[in-house]
Design a protein around this motif. Structure first.
Motif, mmCIF file in Angstrom:
data_model
loop_
_atom_site.group_PDB
_atom_site.id
_atom_site.type_symbol
_atom_site.label_atom_id
_atom_site.label_comp_id
_atom_site.label_asym_id
_atom_site.label_seq_id
_atom_site.Cartn_x
_atom_site.Cartn_y
_atom_site.Cartn_z
ATOM 1 N N LEU A 152 -80.004 -2.295 -42.772
ATOM 2 C CA LEU A 152 -80.196 -0.857 -42.586
ATOM 3 C C LEU A 152 -80.484 -0.590 -41.117
ATOM 4 C CD1 LEU A 152 -80.549 1.989 -43.796
ATOM 5 C CD2 LEU A 152 -82.963 1.447 -44.168
ATOM 6 N N VAL A 153 -79.717 0.339 -40.564
ATOM 7 C CA VAL A 153 -79.970 0.797 -39.211
ATOM 8 C C VAL A 153 -80.331 2.272 -39.298
ATOM 9 C CG1 VAL A 153 -79.020 1.132 -36.890
ATOM 10 C CG2 VAL A 153 -78.307 -0.846 -38.251
ATOM 11 N N MET A 154 -81.449 2.645 -38.738
ATOM 12 C CA MET A 154 -81.874 4.037 -38.823
ATOM 13 C C MET A 154 -82.490 4.504 -37.516
ATOM 14 S SD MET A 154 -85.152 3.662 -41.388
ATOM 15 C CE MET A 154 -85.705 5.358 -41.217
ATOM 16 N N GLY A 155 -82.323 5.792 -37.247
ATOM 17 C CA GLY A 155 -82.945 6.379 -36.087
ATOM 18 C C GLY A 155 -84.388 6.734 -36.376
ATOM 19 N N MET A 156 -85.113 7.043 -35.346
ATOM 20 C CA MET A 156 -86.545 7.304 -35.486
ATOM 21 C C MET A 156 -86.843 8.587 -36.249
ATOM 22 S SD MET A 156 -88.284 5.903 -31.987
ATOM 23 C CE MET A 156 -87.166 6.660 -30.832
ATOM 24 N N THR A 157 -85.857 9.460 -36.384
ATOM 25 C CA THR A 157 -86.108 10.704 -37.128
ATOM 26 C C THR A 157 -85.570 10.654 -38.555
ATOM 27 O OG1 THR A 157 -84.050 11.645 -36.283
ATOM 28 C CG2 THR A 157 -86.063 12.074 -35.014
ATOM 29 N N ASN A 158 -84.942 9.554 -38.914
ATOM 30 C CA ASN A 158 -84.339 9.450 -40.251
ATOM 31 C C ASN A 158 -85.370 9.211 -41.335
ATOM 32 O OD1 ASN A 158 -81.419 7.612 -39.052
ATOM 33 N ND2 ASN A 158 -81.804 9.800 -39.185
ATOM 34 N N LYS A 159 -84.956 9.506 -42.568
ATOM 35 C CA LYS A 159 -85.698 9.111 -43.756
ATOM 36 C C LYS A 159 -84.786 8.222 -44.586
ATOM 37 C CE LYS A 159 -88.643 13.158 -44.554
ATOM 38 N NZ LYS A 159 -89.002 14.220 -45.523
ATOM 39 N N LYS A 160 -85.279 7.063 -44.950
ATOM 40 C CA LYS A 160 -84.495 6.137 -45.767
ATOM 41 C C LYS A 160 -85.430 5.469 -46.761
ATOM 42 C CE LYS A 160 -80.481 6.399 -43.565
ATOM 43 N NZ LYS A 160 -79.230 6.866 -44.214
ATOM 44 N N SER A 161 -84.830 4.784 -47.738
ATOM 45 C CA SER A 161 -85.625 4.061 -48.732
ATOM 46 C C SER A 161 -85.072 2.670 -48.954
ATOM 47 C CB SER A 161 -85.630 4.818 -50.060
ATOM 48 O OG SER A 161 -86.259 6.065 -49.927
ATOM 49 N N LEU A 162 -85.972 1.724 -49.143
ATOM 50 C CA LEU A 162 -85.614 0.378 -49.558
ATOM 51 C C LEU A 162 -85.920 0.260 -51.049
ATOM 52 C CD1 LEU A 162 -87.183 -1.737 -46.662
ATOM 53 C CD2 LEU A 162 -85.039 -0.445 -46.696
ATOM 54 N N LYS A 163 -85.060 -0.487 -51.745
ATOM 55 C CA LYS A 163 -85.238 -0.631 -53.182
ATOM 56 C C LYS A 163 -85.359 -2.096 -53.573
ATOM 57 C CE LYS A 163 -82.723 3.607 -54.252
ATOM 58 N NZ LYS A 163 -83.957 4.395 -54.440
ATOM 59 N N CYS A 164 -86.141 -2.324 -54.604
ATOM 60 C CA CYS A 164 -86.389 -3.681 -55.100
ATOM 61 C C CYS A 164 -86.426 -3.618 -56.623
ATOM 62 C CB CYS A 164 -87.708 -4.195 -54.554
ATOM 63 S SG CYS A 164 -88.238 -5.786 -55.221
ATOM 64 N N GLU A 165 -85.851 -4.617 -57.273
ATOM 65 C CA GLU A 165 -85.810 -4.622 -58.733
ATOM 66 C C GLU A 165 -85.990 -6.035 -59.273
ATOM 67 O OE1 GLU A 165 -82.413 -2.525 -60.126
ATOM 68 O OE2 GLU A 165 -83.039 -2.552 -62.218
ATOM 69 N N GLN A 166 -86.755 -6.145 -60.351
ATOM 70 C CA GLN A 166 -86.891 -7.434 -61.047
ATOM 71 C C GLN A 166 -86.947 -7.173 -62.537
ATOM 72 O OE1 GLN A 166 -89.787 -8.574 -62.854
ATOM 73 N NE2 GLN A 166 -91.162 -6.861 -62.369
ATOM 74 N N HIS A 167 -86.401 -8.121 -63.298
ATOM 75 C CA HIS A 167 -86.376 -7.992 -64.757
ATOM 76 C C HIS A 167 -86.977 -9.231 -65.397
ATOM 77 C CE1 HIS A 167 -84.120 -4.273 -64.680
ATOM 78 N NE2 HIS A 167 -83.339 -4.787 -63.763
ATOM 79 N N MET A 168 -88.040 -9.729 -64.772
ATOM 80 C CA MET A 168 -88.700 -10.920 -65.288
ATOM 81 C C MET A 168 -89.979 -10.569 -66.048
ATOM 82 S SD MET A 168 -88.121 -13.500 -62.047
ATOM 83 C CE MET A 168 -88.320 -12.277 -60.762
ATOM 84 N N GLY A 169 -90.261 -9.289 -66.182
ATOM 85 C CA GLY A 169 -91.489 -8.889 -66.858
ATOM 86 C C GLY A 169 -92.728 -9.122 -66.021
#
Lengths: 115, 112
Positions: free
Chosen positions: B11-28
């Motif tokens: 991910l490359v973003m400027g200082m004024t941007n809004k972005k999100s990182l996502k993480c997922e697990q299905h191990m309970g």
């Protein structure tokens, strides 16, 4: 501040040789874990040793723990080129309540195994 | 399934941007973590979620905002970041106290 200091910072060996990495920490722990990280990738858990254990084996890995000296060592026997990676110890001084498992990572050892 | 997935990989973003990182697990797993790792340094803990509730915030600046919508998902919302925030962001999960952590491959973030 970081809990663990590792030495050496870097280690270069030939395939087939053994590699030993050491970790020292500062406070009482619940357990100590070792992780491997290939360049720029996620960490992979190798082995966990609890505070009441002194030695543990997993395949070519041998871990020792000396709580009186607050130190641990990781031995990789018969190393392979694929073992080239950074190795981190991580201490768990919990419990913290709930399912929380807070790890403090050591400074890491960069292992290079030459084919 | 013993995998933790993270998106995006880069991910490359400027200082004024809004972005999100996502993480997922299905191990309970009941605990999920965000770490920040700078080059040639160990991972540094940022946040811990336990049973979908924030249990540890390691004094992270408010421009990083975590969210745990359910037991399988973890987000990290980014806003008004600084160039020094460029790093590898790692997500991990664990069954609970005194267990090993499973790490995702990370998101390489560059702030321009």
């Amino acid at each position: 501040s970081q809990q663990g200091e590792e030495d050496p910072q870097a280690l270069s060996i030939q395939e087939g040789e053994n590699a030993t990495m050491n970790c020292s920490y500062k406070t009482s722990i619940n357990n100590l874990q070792w992780y491997r990280q290939n360049s720029g990738r996620g960490l992979v858990h190798l082995i966990l040793i609890r505070s009441n254990e002194r030695e543990k084996h997993s395949g070519r890995l041998r871990v020792t723990l000396d709580t009186s000296k607050k130190s641990s060592s990781l031995l990789i026997t018969a190393s392979r080129a694929a073992d080239t990676a950074s190795y981190f110890c991580a201490t768990d001084a919990g419990p913290y309540g709930g399912a929380t498992n807070k790890l403090i990572f050591g400074t890491g050892t960069l292992l290079a195994v030459q084919p | 399934d013993t995998e933790v997935t993270q998106t995006p990989k880069h991910l490359v973003m400027g200082m004024t941007n809004k972005k999100s990182l996502k993480c997922e697990q299905h191990m309970g797993h009941r605990a999920m973590y965000w770490y920040k790792q700078k080059a040639k340094k160990p991972p540094e803990l940022m946040f811990v979620y336990s049973y979908e509730k924030l249990s540890i915030n390691e004094s992270v600046p408010s421009r990083f905002s975590p969210e745990c919508p359910n037991s399988s998902l973890l987000n990290l919302h980014l806003h008004a970041l600084q160039p020094e925030d460029s790093a590898l962001y790692l997500c991990a999960s664990s069954y609970g106290d005194s267990y090993e952590q499973y790490f995702g491959p990370g998101t390489r973030l560059t702030v321009t």
